[in-house]
Design a protein around this motif. Structure first.
Motif, PDB file in Angstrom:
ATOM      1  N   SER A  82     -16.878  10.932 -26.803  1.00 51.19           N
ATOM      2  CA  SER A  82     -16.716  10.363 -28.146  1.00 51.19           C
ATOM      3  C   SER A  82     -18.053   9.916 -28.726  1.00 51.19           C
ATOM      4  O   SER A  82     -18.287  10.035 -29.931  1.00 51.19           O
ATOM      5  CB  SER A  82     -15.745   9.181 -28.112  1.00 51.19           C
ATOM      6  OG  SER A  82     -14.469   9.600 -27.714  1.00 51.19           O
ATOM      7  N   GLN A  98     -20.062  12.921 -30.098  1.00 47.99           N
ATOM      8  CA  GLN A  98     -19.453  13.446 -31.325  1.00 47.99           C
ATOM      9  C   GLN A  98     -19.644  12.477 -32.490  1.00 47.99           C
ATOM     10  O   GLN A  98     -19.827  12.904 -33.634  1.00 47.99           O
ATOM     11  CB  GLN A  98     -17.972  13.733 -31.096  1.00 47.99           C
ATOM     12  CG  GLN A  98     -17.731  14.879 -30.128  1.00 47.99           C
ATOM     13  CD  GLN A  98     -16.349  15.469 -30.278  1.00 47.99           C
ATOM     14  OE1 GLN A  98     -15.989  16.006 -31.317  1.00 47.99           O
ATOM     15  NE2 GLN A  98     -15.557  15.371 -29.219  1.00 47.99           N
ATOM     16  N   LEU A 105     -21.408  13.493 -35.935  1.00 45.80           N
ATOM     17  CA  LEU A 105     -20.733  13.265 -37.218  1.00 45.80           C
ATOM     18  C   LEU A 105     -21.639  12.482 -38.154  1.00 45.80           C
ATOM     19  O   LEU A 105     -21.762  12.808 -39.348  1.00 45.80           O
ATOM     20  CB  LEU A 105     -19.420  12.514 -37.002  1.00 45.80           C
ATOM     21  CG  LEU A 105     -18.226  13.321 -36.502  1.00 45.80           C
ATOM     22  CD1 LEU A 105     -17.103  12.395 -36.034  1.00 45.80           C
ATOM     23  CD2 LEU A 105     -17.709  14.257 -37.600  1.00 45.80           C
ATOM     24  N   GLU A 118     -24.245  14.544 -39.562  1.00 47.16           N
ATOM     25  CA  GLU A 118     -23.672  15.665 -40.310  1.00 47.16           C
ATOM     26  C   GLU A 118     -23.959  17.006 -39.648  1.00 47.16           C
ATOM     27  O   GLU A 118     -24.062  18.034 -40.321  1.00 47.16           O
ATOM     28  CB  GLU A 118     -24.173  15.654 -41.762  1.00 47.16           C
ATOM     29  CG  GLU A 118     -23.751  14.411 -42.532  1.00 47.16           C
ATOM     30  CD  GLU A 118     -24.158  14.456 -43.995  1.00 47.16           C
ATOM     31  OE1 GLU A 118     -25.003  15.314 -44.363  1.00 47.16           O
ATOM     32  OE2 GLU A 118     -23.631  13.657 -44.779  1.00 47.16           O
ATOM     33  N   ILE A 177     -21.817  17.978 -37.204  1.00 47.65           N
ATOM     34  CA  ILE A 177     -20.419  18.414 -37.208  1.00 47.65           C
ATOM     35  C   ILE A 177     -19.692  17.624 -38.286  1.00 47.65           C
ATOM     36  O   ILE A 177     -20.170  16.579 -38.745  1.00 47.65           O
ATOM     37  CB  ILE A 177     -19.740  18.218 -35.826  1.00 47.65           C
ATOM     38  CG1 ILE A 177     -19.685  16.731 -35.451  1.00 47.65           C
ATOM     39  CG2 ILE A 177     -20.457  19.018 -34.764  1.00 47.65           C
ATOM     40  CD1 ILE A 177     -18.912  16.459 -34.167  1.00 47.65           C
ATOM     41  N   HIS A 178     -18.545  18.104 -38.695  1.00 44.95           N
ATOM     42  CA  HIS A 178     -17.817  17.472 -39.796  1.00 44.95           C
ATOM     43  C   HIS A 178     -16.417  17.016 -39.390  1.00 44.95           C
ATOM     44  O   HIS A 178     -15.694  16.444 -40.197  1.00 44.95           O
ATOM     45  CB  HIS A 178     -17.720  18.445 -40.972  1.00 44.95           C
ATOM     46  CG  HIS A 178     -19.057  18.943 -41.434  1.00 44.95           C
ATOM     47  ND1 HIS A 178     -19.951  18.149 -42.122  1.00 44.95           N
ATOM     48  CD2 HIS A 178     -19.671  20.154 -41.272  1.00 44.95           C
ATOM     49  CE1 HIS A 178     -21.056  18.837 -42.376  1.00 44.95           C
ATOM     50  NE2 HIS A 178     -20.909  20.055 -41.873  1.00 44.95           N
ATOM     51  N   LYS A 179     -16.074  17.250 -38.121  1.00 44.95           N
ATOM     52  CA  LYS A 179     -14.754  16.846 -37.638  1.00 44.95           C
ATOM     53  C   LYS A 179     -14.831  16.651 -36.137  1.00 44.95           C
ATOM     54  O   LYS A 179     -15.419  17.460 -35.425  1.00 44.95           O
ATOM     55  CB  LYS A 179     -13.708  17.922 -37.983  1.00 44.95           C
ATOM     56  CG  LYS A 179     -12.301  17.592 -37.523  1.00 44.95           C
ATOM     57  CD  LYS A 179     -11.351  18.737 -37.858  1.00 44.95           C
ATOM     58  CE  LYS A 179      -9.949  18.447 -37.349  1.00 44.95           C
ATOM     59  NZ  LYS A 179      -9.026  19.581 -37.629  1.00 44.95           N
ATOM     60  N   GLU A 180     -14.233  15.553 -35.657  1.00 46.50           N
ATOM     61  CA  GLU A 180     -14.261  15.285 -34.229  1.00 46.50           C
ATOM     62  C   GLU A 180     -13.322  16.228 -33.488  1.00 46.50           C
ATOM     63  O   GLU A 180     -12.216  16.503 -33.932  1.00 46.50           O
ATOM     64  CB  GLU A 180     -13.862  13.837 -33.937  1.00 46.50           C
ATOM     65  CG  GLU A 180     -13.983  13.458 -32.478  1.00 46.50           C
ATOM     66  CD  GLU A 180     -13.667  12.004 -32.199  1.00 46.50           C
ATOM     67  OE1 GLU A 180     -13.707  11.605 -31.022  1.00 46.50           O
ATOM     68  OE2 GLU A 180     -13.387  11.262 -33.168  1.00 46.50           O
ATOM     69  N   ASN A 181     -13.790  16.711 -32.353  1.00 47.57           N
ATOM     70  CA  ASN A 181     -12.987  17.595 -31.515  1.00 47.57           C
ATOM     71  C   ASN A 181     -12.229  16.725 -30.523  1.00 47.57           C
ATOM     72  O   ASN A 181     -12.734  16.341 -29.477  1.00 47.57           O
ATOM     73  CB  ASN A 181     -13.898  18.578 -30.766  1.00 47.57           C
ATOM     74  CG  ASN A 181     -13.164  19.814 -30.311  1.00 47.57           C
ATOM     75  OD1 ASN A 181     -11.959  19.783 -30.087  1.00 47.57           O
ATOM     76  ND2 ASN A 181     -13.895  20.910 -30.178  1.00 47.57           N
ATOM     77  N   LYS A 203      -5.842   8.983 -29.724  1.00 50.72           N
ATOM     78  CA  LYS A 203      -6.779   7.867 -29.723  1.00 50.72           C
ATOM     79  C   LYS A 203      -6.398   6.775 -28.723  1.00 50.72           C
ATOM     80  O   LYS A 203      -7.261   6.067 -28.214  1.00 50.72           O
ATOM     81  CB  LYS A 203      -6.865   7.274 -31.135  1.00 50.72           C
ATOM     82  CG  LYS A 203      -7.555   8.155 -32.161  1.00 50.72           C
ATOM     83  CD  LYS A 203      -9.047   8.247 -31.887  1.00 50.72           C
ATOM     84  CE  LYS A 203      -9.773   9.018 -32.982  1.00 50.72           C
ATOM     85  NZ  LYS A 203     -11.237   9.110 -32.714  1.00 50.72           N
ATOM     86  N   ASN A 258     -23.375  26.427 -32.989  1.00 48.38           N
ATOM     87  CA  ASN A 258     -22.214  26.702 -33.829  1.00 48.38           C
ATOM     88  C   ASN A 258     -21.546  28.028 -33.457  1.00 48.38           C
ATOM     89  O   ASN A 258     -21.996  28.747 -32.563  1.00 48.38           O
ATOM     90  CB  ASN A 258     -22.578  26.644 -35.315  1.00 48.38           C
ATOM     91  CG  ASN A 258     -23.567  27.731 -35.736  1.00 48.38           C
ATOM     92  OD1 ASN A 258     -23.707  28.762 -35.083  1.00 48.38           O
ATOM     93  ND2 ASN A 258     -24.254  27.504 -36.852  1.00 48.38           N
TER      94      ASN A 258
END
Length: 783
Positions: A250, A253, A257, A260, A262-266, A271, A315
């Protein structure tokens, strides 16, 4: 018309030994077996898992158990699906757990047999929530060491209300082919595991001698931590490496984030999912006879500090994007972007032969088959005492030696899949991308596995093309994994060069201000004559370091000189040897022209075309030979036009200049400008400067300009490529400094340019102008 063939059908009848082969013999190390059982608990939505070992000199009294408070197994599962090796419901695409939606870690259907690698008898006890009975089964692996079919081997299993009867009632432990073990009963009662509401308890009785030996050796070693030495044991370290990426997944990531990248957490689970592992053993010093001092497995301890850190993502197209963080010197700490396009990785792989040419030879295969993934790599200058003490202080260790010892236990580049470590990367197999070999070839500009601690993060379903081997000892070496190895290799080459430049810029390590600086012997003598013992000791250390540096410089210079001498001899030999075949080709053309009138009219046109082609090819070879002419007769000064020398160099790059749409701009004042000097010095200087210009313009991929100008009494070669990094602008003429990324980049070209010009009383410097970098060659005064 259908034909009815009366053909018999057959099926395999596996032998009993197949269970041994899929369990005990397939697991490479006992710690791998424990990891598999812990991962099964995670897949079962457990929040906590306990691992306990009981060592005894009497093997019949030894045991281990793994307990997870997950969902447990009902009788249909334990007595049905669990008894079907290699059959797994986890194998479906993007399989997730029921409660916390965790990406499932197991899919082979044989991890359940891992416990057989630890001991002779394995008892599985499982219970679903709100069920009154426990389901149990006992497997004695010795019953499978027989020459019979698997279907002919039977073992006990049933449901029971109080499961400790299995270990204390004779009728049960005799049925299970075991002995009564008072220590086992006492420990289960002591840790409140003689009864549980839901979960699975796996008990291994009569541990293997190999397991007992590992434990004994671990606790016979000197303690390296202030805490109990349990943290230095093989099983604890393996579990720590297993769960570390789960804790930092976490964090990395969140950083990506924020940057910028990545734009979405994997997400690897919901949670509210949490997972902890506790480890216990009866050998902990000062542990009471009636207690278990559970040690929660903590992430790798030294990752909180570092000197350099590279983190980011690769990517879906294979392009690497991230950051390189410099923290070696607090005063000079900063972060810069790190970008490597996939095309460059492909070129590196082919040119450097990191991968087979077949890996990328097909244009259709020039795609990233792995998918998107992340990386977080920390680099440590652990070989320098002052820095080692700084790292120890920051990480909370008492001394640099203790930090080094702890670091050694976890060094290397590891791999994580869905939040858990994948063996053997970074453990039994530390150097899986060949860093050691690269460092031996060029130690200054490459880092080794004993200097790094890092992770590569993979996820389902994006990276499911990476498939673990059946023995849980790494990934299959398919094309996707080979691309990962190649990408990491290129990344480390970039890190190595940037780290080298940083250390050179700030004078870290054995970095001389000049390759020709000698140790000051007179000053050393003066210090020796003083009565200050501390000063003598300190200066002696410095003097020895200077002597070692000078010897290194001498060795490098001799090696470099040998290479240049060999190259010069080769160029001269080629130049002279080309003369005869060129003459022969011209004579052949004249002879063919003389005979062309006798050729049949039907083939005359084709014959004439061949003559023209021969003539054109001969001119190209002759032109190439002419371009090499300044490298011959290097010791004689003569009058020449630098413009003509520059043209000869450009001729060597003719194809690159044309293919990459590079415009050549000349200052008209150079048409009549002549000098009397050694033309070779300018030829080699132009060669290196133009070579760099072509490389960077080509890399930019948008065409460009190379300009040759006369500014006063200075010759200026500039280009429209990217600016030179300001941090190394004053260092690019130093030996070994380069920002080029090919495997054969040495950083010697510009160093030699400065050397050969200075010997002829010329100076060269570099600056960044508005329209790109420029190299200025200026005559020194007072020749």
């Amino acid at each position: 018309m259908a034909i009815n063939l009366n053909i018999q059908r057959h099926s395999f009848q596996p032998g009993a030994m197949s269970i041994i082969q899929m369990g005990e013999e397939l697991i490479g190390h006992p710690s791998t077996a424990i990891n598999e059982l812990v991962k099964n608990g995670y897949d079962a939505d457990a929040l906590n898992c306990k691992v306990y070992f009981h060592h005894s000199k009497n093997p019949t009294e030894s045991f281990a158990f793994v307990f997870d408070n997950g969902s447990g197994m009902d009788d249909n599962t334990l007595f049905g699906d669990w008894l079907k090796p290699s059959v797994s419901s986890k194998r479906r695409a993007n399989a997730k757990s029921k409660t916390f939606k965790r990406h499932l870690l197991g899919s082979k259907g044989i991890g359940r047999l891992a416990a057989m690698a630890l001991g002779e008898s394995v008892t599985v006890i499982s219970k679903k929530e709100k069920r009154n009975l426990y389901n149990w089964i006992t497997i004695n692996r010795e019953s499978f060491r027989r020459d019979k079919l698997l279907s002919e081997v039977y073992f006990p299993g049933d449901s029971i209300d109080v499961f400790d009867k299995l270990f204390k009632d004779e009728k049960y432990y005799s049925e299970r082919s075991c002995f009564k073990n008072e220590s086992l009963l006492r420990v289960l009662n002591m840790v409140s595991l003689n009864d549980f509401n839901n979960g699975t308890l796996i008990v291994i009785e009569r541990l293997d001698s190999s397991v007992l030996k590992i434990i004994a050796e671990d606790f016979n070693q000197t303690e390296i931590f202030n805490e109990p030495s349990i943290k230095g044991t093989s099983f604890y370290k393996s579990l720590s490496a297993l769960i570390t990426p789960l804790r930092i997944n976490s964090d990395i990531q969140a950083e990506l984030l924020d940057k910028e990248i990545i734009h979405k957490e994997n997400l690897i689970s919901t949670k509210d999912s949490a997972f902890s592992v506790e480890f216990g053993i009866n050998l902990i010093p000062n542990q009471g006879a009636n207690e278990v001092d559970w040690q929660e497995i903590e992430p790798i301890p030294v990752q909180s500090v570092y000197d350099f850190r590279a983190y980011g993502k690769v990517n879906s197209k294979g392009d690497l994007k991230g950051f390189l963080d410099y923290k070696r010197l607090i005063k000079y700490s900063y972060e810069e972007t790190l970008e490597i396009p996939f095309s460059e990785i492909i070129n590196e792989s082919i040119n450097g032969k990191d991968l087979s040419l077949e890996m990328f030879s097909d244009q259709k295969k020039q795609v990233n088959e792995t998918g998107e993934y992340y990386f977080d790599i920390r680099i440590y200058d652990i070989g320098e005492k002052d820095n080692l003490e700084k790292l120890a202080l920051e990480a909370g260790f008492e001394s640099g030696m203790k930090f080094r010892t702890a670091f050694k236990d976890f060094q290397g580049l590891r791999i994580s899949k869905n939040g858990f470590g994948v063996k053997p990367y970074g453990e039994e197999v530390e150097d899986w991308i060949g860093l050691s070999k690269a460092r031996v070839q060029n130690p200054g500009q490459n880092v080794n596995t004993n200097q790094i601690l890092g992770y590569v993060f993979f996820y389902s379903p994006e990276n499911d093309i990476l498939e673990e081997k059946t023995n849980r000892e790494g990934f299959l070496e398919n094309r996707a994994f080979m691309q990962v190895k190649s990408t990491m290799s290129v990344l480390f080459k970039n890190i190595g060069r940037k780290r080298y430049n940083y250390r050179l810029l700030h004078g870290i390590g054995r970095v001389p201000s000049s390759r020709h600086t000698r140790p000051d012997i007179e000053e050393f003598r003066s210090v020796l004559n003083s009565n200050n013992i501390s000063q003598i000791r300190n200066y002696s250390e410095k003097f020895l370091k200077d002597v070692t540096t000078s010897m290194d410089n001498l060795e490098d210079s001799l090696s470099f000189a040998e290479r240049l001498a060999s190259l010069g001899g080769s160029v001269e030999l080629i130049y002279h040897e080309m003369a005869q075949p060129i003459s022969a080709l011209r004579n052949t053309k004249s002879s063919l022209n003389f005979k062309k009138e006798r050729i049949d009219a039907e083939i005359a046109d084709s014959f004439l075309n061949d003559i023209d082609t021969l003539h054109h090819s001969t001119d190209i070879i002759a032109e190439l030979r002419s371009s090499l002419q300044p490298a011959i007769g290097r010791t004689r000064k003569k009058k020449f036009k630098p413009r003509d020398t520059f043209f000869k160099v450009l001729n060597l790059f003719k194809n690159d200049i044309f293919d990459n749409k590079i415009e050549i701009i000349f200052d008209k004042e150079l048409d009549d400008y002549e000098i009397v000097d050694l033309e070779y010095a300018f030829w080699i200087s132009f060669l290196n400067i133009v070579n760099n210009a072509v490389y960077w313009i080509k890399k930019a991929g948008r065409g460009g300009e190379i300009r040759f100008l006369l500014e006063g009494d200075s010759l200026v070669v500039s280009n429209s490529g990217p600016f030179i990094n300001d941090d190394i602008l004053d260092l690019i003429f130093s030996y070994g400094v380069t920002t080029r990324q090919e495997k054969n980049a040495t950083g010697l070209g510009l160093a030699f340019t400065q050397s050969v010009l200075s010997r002829n009383n010329w100076a060269v410097s570099a600056i960044n102008r508005d329209n790109g970098p420029a190299f200025i060659i200026k005559k020194l005064e007072n020749e």
